[in-house]
Design a protein around this motif. Structure first.
Motif, PDB file in Angstrom:
ATOM      1  N   ALA A  46       0.831  -1.211   0.000  1.00  0.00           N
ATOM      2  CA  ALA A  46       0.000   0.000   0.000  1.00  0.00           C
ATOM      3  C   ALA A  46       0.863   1.257   0.000  1.00  0.00           C
ATOM      4  CB  ALA A  46      -0.927  -0.007   1.210  1.00  0.00           C
ATOM      5  N   ASP A  88     -18.603   5.964   4.330  1.00  0.00           N
ATOM      6  CA  ASP A  88     -17.193   5.580   4.388  1.00  0.00           C
ATOM      7  C   ASP A  88     -16.330   6.768   4.802  1.00  0.00           C
ATOM      8  OD1 ASP A  88     -17.605   2.924   3.674  1.00  0.00           O
ATOM      9  OD2 ASP A  88     -17.580   3.391   1.541  1.00  0.00           O
ATOM     10  N   GLU A 103     -13.236   4.824   8.857  1.00  0.00           N
ATOM     11  CA  GLU A 103     -12.494   3.727   8.232  1.00  0.00           C
ATOM     12  C   GLU A 103     -11.179   3.467   8.969  1.00  0.00           C
ATOM     13  OE1 GLU A 103     -13.320   2.483   4.241  1.00  0.00           O
ATOM     14  OE2 GLU A 103     -14.662   2.137   5.926  1.00  0.00           O
ATOM     15  N   LEU A 141      -3.159   0.914   4.452  1.00  0.00           N
ATOM     16  CA  LEU A 141      -4.151   0.209   3.638  1.00  0.00           C
ATOM     17  C   LEU A 141      -5.402   1.055   3.424  1.00  0.00           C
ATOM     18  CD1 LEU A 141      -3.752  -3.337   5.194  1.00  0.00           C
ATOM     19  CD2 LEU A 141      -3.291  -2.729   2.816  1.00  0.00           C
ATOM     20  N   ASP A 160      -6.538   2.704  -0.226  1.00  0.00           N
ATOM     21  CA  ASP A 160      -7.866   2.402  -0.752  1.00  0.00           C
ATOM     22  C   ASP A 160      -8.589   3.682  -1.149  1.00  0.00           C
ATOM     23  OD1 ASP A 160     -10.206   0.990  -1.383  1.00  0.00           O
ATOM     24  OD2 ASP A 160     -10.968   1.168   0.656  1.00  0.00           O
ATOM     25  N   HIS A 161      -8.575   4.674  -0.270  1.00  0.00           N
ATOM     26  CA  HIS A 161      -9.294   5.918  -0.554  1.00  0.00           C
ATOM     27  C   HIS A 161      -8.598   6.746  -1.634  1.00  0.00           C
ATOM     28  CE1 HIS A 161     -12.670   6.094   2.285  1.00  0.00           C
ATOM     29  NE2 HIS A 161     -11.934   5.273   3.011  1.00  0.00           N
ATOM     30  N   ARG A 164      -9.689   5.194  -4.840  1.00  0.00           N
ATOM     31  CA  ARG A 164     -11.091   5.555  -5.093  1.00  0.00           C
ATOM     32  C   ARG A 164     -11.182   6.965  -5.669  1.00  0.00           C
ATOM     33  NH1 ARG A 164     -14.955   3.959   0.008  1.00  0.00           N
ATOM     34  NH2 ARG A 164     -13.778   2.162   0.777  1.00  0.00           N
TER      35      ARG A 164
END
Length: 222
Positions: A10, A92, A97, A206, A210-211, A214
């Protein structure tokens, strides 16, 4: 091990945005760091961020070990160069998160972001992070407003409970419900710190990766 390995992957994603993650021990066994020296973190076995209290933490470990007991502590994770706009306003939220990710670690029993529980004692005028031409005048929000990163440093802390397997004798019951005592023999860690420090950093990596992905995907579709 799997979490830390995934966190390393990540970080490669975060590197593309220039994001840096630092994790360190700010408290152990009731001994709290008074300052934060990131250079010192990698120079000691406890990932302690304060050179002046490190010997006290070491001494506390030795004392508790003799008593057959264990210690808890607090790990802080700091994120530098986080871009604005990571997260969502409802389902989210970035802070939600991060809290979920850190709470998924077995020994973590509490999470706070920014000023954390201290905000309960503040006035609104004290808690609000005023904005100046140079940026935010404070960072009580911990770099996240309304579930979305605001470009300031993200600061999150995890409360780590003492390890439950201890040699010190404690009360319990048998399978039949009768009172008895238990003492866990053998070799055991005195604290989940320092092992848990890189795990906390990995979980933050992580979530942010992820964000970030996105956000980029949404930008491509727009």
């Amino acid at each position: 091990v799997a979490r830390v390995a995934a966190g390393a992957v990540a970080q490669r994603v975060l590197d593309t945005a220039g994001m840096k993650i630092y994790a360190y021990t700010v408290a152990l066994g009731g001994i709290y760091a008074q300052e934060c020296d990131l250079d010192f973190v990698e120079q000691n076995l406890l990932f302690c961020c304060d050179k002046s209290v490190y010997p006290k933490m070491e001494q506390r470990i030795l004392e508790v070990k003799k008593e057959g007991d264990s210690l808890g502590g607090i790990v802080e994770v700091r994120v530098k160069n986080c871009p604005c706009g990571l997260g969502e306003p409802v389902f989210d939220k970035l802070d939600a998160e991060l809290a979920k990710a850190l709470m998924s670690i077995g020994a973590v029993k509490g999470v706070e972001i920014g000023a954390g529980f201290k905000v309960a004692d503040m006035l609104g005028s004290e808690c609000n992070d005023e904005i100046t031409p140079q940026g935010f005048a404070s960072n009580n929000a911990g770099g996240i407003l309304a579930g979305i990163s605001n470009g300031d440093e993200i600061i999150v802390r995890a409360a780590v409970k003492p390890i439950s397997s201890i040699e010190k004798e404690q009360r319990t019951i048998t399978q039949e419900g009768d009172p008895t005592t238990i003492s866990v023999k053998g070799r055991h860690d005195i604290s989940a710190i320092p092992r848990i420090v890189p795990v906390c950093a990995a979980m933050v990596r992580l979530v942010l990766a992820d964000h970030l992905l996105r956000q980029r995907m949404i930008g491509e579709k727009a």
